[in-house]
Design an enzyme around this catalytic site. Sequence first.
Site, mmCIF file in Angstrom:
data_model
loop_
_atom_site.group_PDB
_atom_site.id
_atom_site.type_symbol
_atom_site.label_atom_id
_atom_site.label_comp_id
_atom_site.label_asym_id
_atom_site.label_seq_id
_atom_site.Cartn_x
_atom_site.Cartn_y
_atom_site.Cartn_z
ATOM 1 N N ARG A 51 -82.009 -15.645 21.505
ATOM 2 C CA ARG A 51 -82.644 -15.327 22.775
ATOM 3 C C ARG A 51 -83.991 -14.615 22.633
ATOM 4 N NH1 ARG A 51 -78.336 -12.400 26.346
ATOM 5 N NH2 ARG A 51 -78.275 -11.399 24.343
ATOM 6 N N GLU A 216 -57.804 -4.006 1.600
ATOM 7 C CA GLU A 216 -59.220 -3.644 1.657
ATOM 8 C C GLU A 216 -59.357 -2.129 1.598
ATOM 9 O OE1 GLU A 216 -61.689 -6.409 4.314
ATOM 10 O OE2 GLU A 216 -59.910 -5.998 5.488
ATOM 11 N N HIS A 240 -56.325 -15.954 7.872
ATOM 12 C CA HIS A 240 -56.492 -15.958 6.410
ATOM 13 C C HIS A 240 -55.149 -15.966 5.662
ATOM 14 C CE1 HIS A 240 -60.518 -15.230 7.572
ATOM 15 N NE2 HIS A 240 -60.509 -13.932 7.568
HETATM 16 C C1 BG6 Z 1 -62.824 -11.139 8.120
HETATM 17 C C2 BG6 Z 1 -62.203 -10.044 8.944
HETATM 18 O O1 BG6 Z 1 -62.460 -12.394 8.647
HETATM 19 O O2 BG6 Z 1 -62.382 -11.039 6.783
HETATM 20 C C3 BG6 Z 1 -62.556 -8.693 8.355
HETATM 21 O O3 BG6 Z 1 -62.669 -10.122 10.281
HETATM 22 C C4 BG6 Z 1 -62.206 -8.626 6.888
HETATM 23 O O4 BG6 Z 1 -61.903 -7.646 9.069
HETATM 24 C C5 BG6 Z 1 -62.763 -9.832 6.141
HETATM 25 O O5 BG6 Z 1 -62.750 -7.422 6.357
HETATM 26 C C6 BG6 Z 1 -62.257 -9.878 4.715
HETATM 27 O O6 BG6 Z 1 -62.937 -10.881 4.019
HETATM 28 P P1 BG6 Z 1 -63.168 -10.802 2.449
HETATM 29 O O7 BG6 Z 1 -63.885 -12.075 2.130
HETATM 30 O O8 BG6 Z 1 -64.002 -9.569 2.206
HETATM 31 O O9 BG6 Z 1 -61.830 -10.704 1.813
#
Ligand code: BG6
Length: 484
Positions: A51, A216, A240
């Site tokens: 935009r 994480e 995932h």
């Molecule tokens: C994303 C999530 O799809 O995947 C995040 O929204 C997450 O919350 C991330 O941190 C993790 O991805 P990767 O590739 O770092 O394992």
Amino acid sequence: MVSRTIPVDPFDLVIFGGTGDLARRKILPSLYRRHVGGQMPAEARIIGAARGEMSDDDFRAFTREAIEEFVPATKRDAKTLEEFLETLRYVRVDAVGQDGWTDLRAVVRPDVIRAFYFSVAPSLFGALAERLHEHGIADADSRIVVEKPFGKDLKTARELNAVLAEHFTEQQIYRIDHYLGKETVQNLMAVRFANILFEPLWKTEYIDHVQITVAETVGVNGRGAYYDKSGAMRDMVQNHLMQLLCLIAMEPPYHFDPDAVRDEKLKVIRALEPVAPEDIVRGQYRAGGGRPGYLEDAENPESRTESYIALKVGIANWRWKGTPFYLRTGKRLKARTSEIAITFRQPPHSIFDHPEGWRENVLVIRLQPNEGMNMMVMIKEPGPGGMRLAQVPLDMSFAEALGEGGADIPDAYERLIMDVIRGNQTLFMRGDEVEAAWAWADPIIQGWEARGDRPHSYEPGTSGPEDALMLLHRDGRRWRDIRE
Ligand code: BG6
């Protein structure tokens, strides 16, 4: 290893949300890496669309900064960067109004592959699809790329599918789950289907249980507004972890072909059993180590959203009935690690006088970091003292085994964007797959909402809430340690 990169066909890639965070962190740096890797044809063009008012040169400056921030200095050089920046254009468009669309039409070339990346809020998908159609910018061979979250439940996912289907066929829609673009996730299919070794054992008769962990260390800081409406179940498990589960559990597809693979994954999702409340543990990190807790990060002191979840999942089919899949994912845990661990059953009878040292065989597939495989096997403890058993790892690091080629693992987005141009949907989610995953997740989420369950609070830098340990303990099993 010899690089076998072949440039893809000439294309125009329009990135809606071209100045957004995903474009900056992932899309533009990944395209640059593909340029360095020799995969971008000289005629490729990348068109940022958003935009804001910006010239081509402003967009190039924005992209240069993104590349300098997100591509390590050893992987870039002035010459390729200048070449890459030359491929960029910028067009100001208003997704919901009419501004800018004739300009976009004038920029996009009719004789090359056209791909449109919707790196914008899902509420804009419908408007974008309609404008592209209305202005004759997309044709029957054009592709659109959409990001997660693909809906927040079955109803919204269906609505999104319907909105896109008004103007694009399923073959034109590329729904990204970036886990499928990870090199080691694709490797799961190679390991399973290019070796005879595992397949005969790959069933409930020989496999005791499977653990899938995506841990994480980061919190949700900065993304609190999105995350608080989502939580670990919607943000990670429905997509995932579900994809990882499918790749482990699916039947061999007849061919490595988009629909053959996706048909098999869909059958797994449809065979998932409902999850009982006692098979779910949700958690929320508290403040600690000088860092704020979830409630502060989410800016919602009343939040019941989970930043951690562990689930015991059953698959009701001949291959898997009786083998639980334990899934867990969380933020602010003790290490960043993603792995799949497959634990085999005991041999039916021990012939040894001292079976005390016996442990199960475990096949561990490490997705990140230190991608590799590890097989825990039993051997004789070395030295005199009779036949005593000891467990040792057969450890394989892909980086070591593959030399330089193994160390340079591409980002998931590099592979996925090139697949869009190549017209290969194997690593993208089909509409029915996404809907089936929501159909499984919805009652689980609705269940805890209706019960008013609160997540357990957990100490940051740990393995998550204590209660998650019980999920396995009560079945006589143990989680693997979370470590890099
Ligand atoms: C994303 C999530 O799809 O995947 C995040 O929204 C997450 O919350 C991330 O941190 C993790 O991805 P990767 O590739 O770092 O394992």
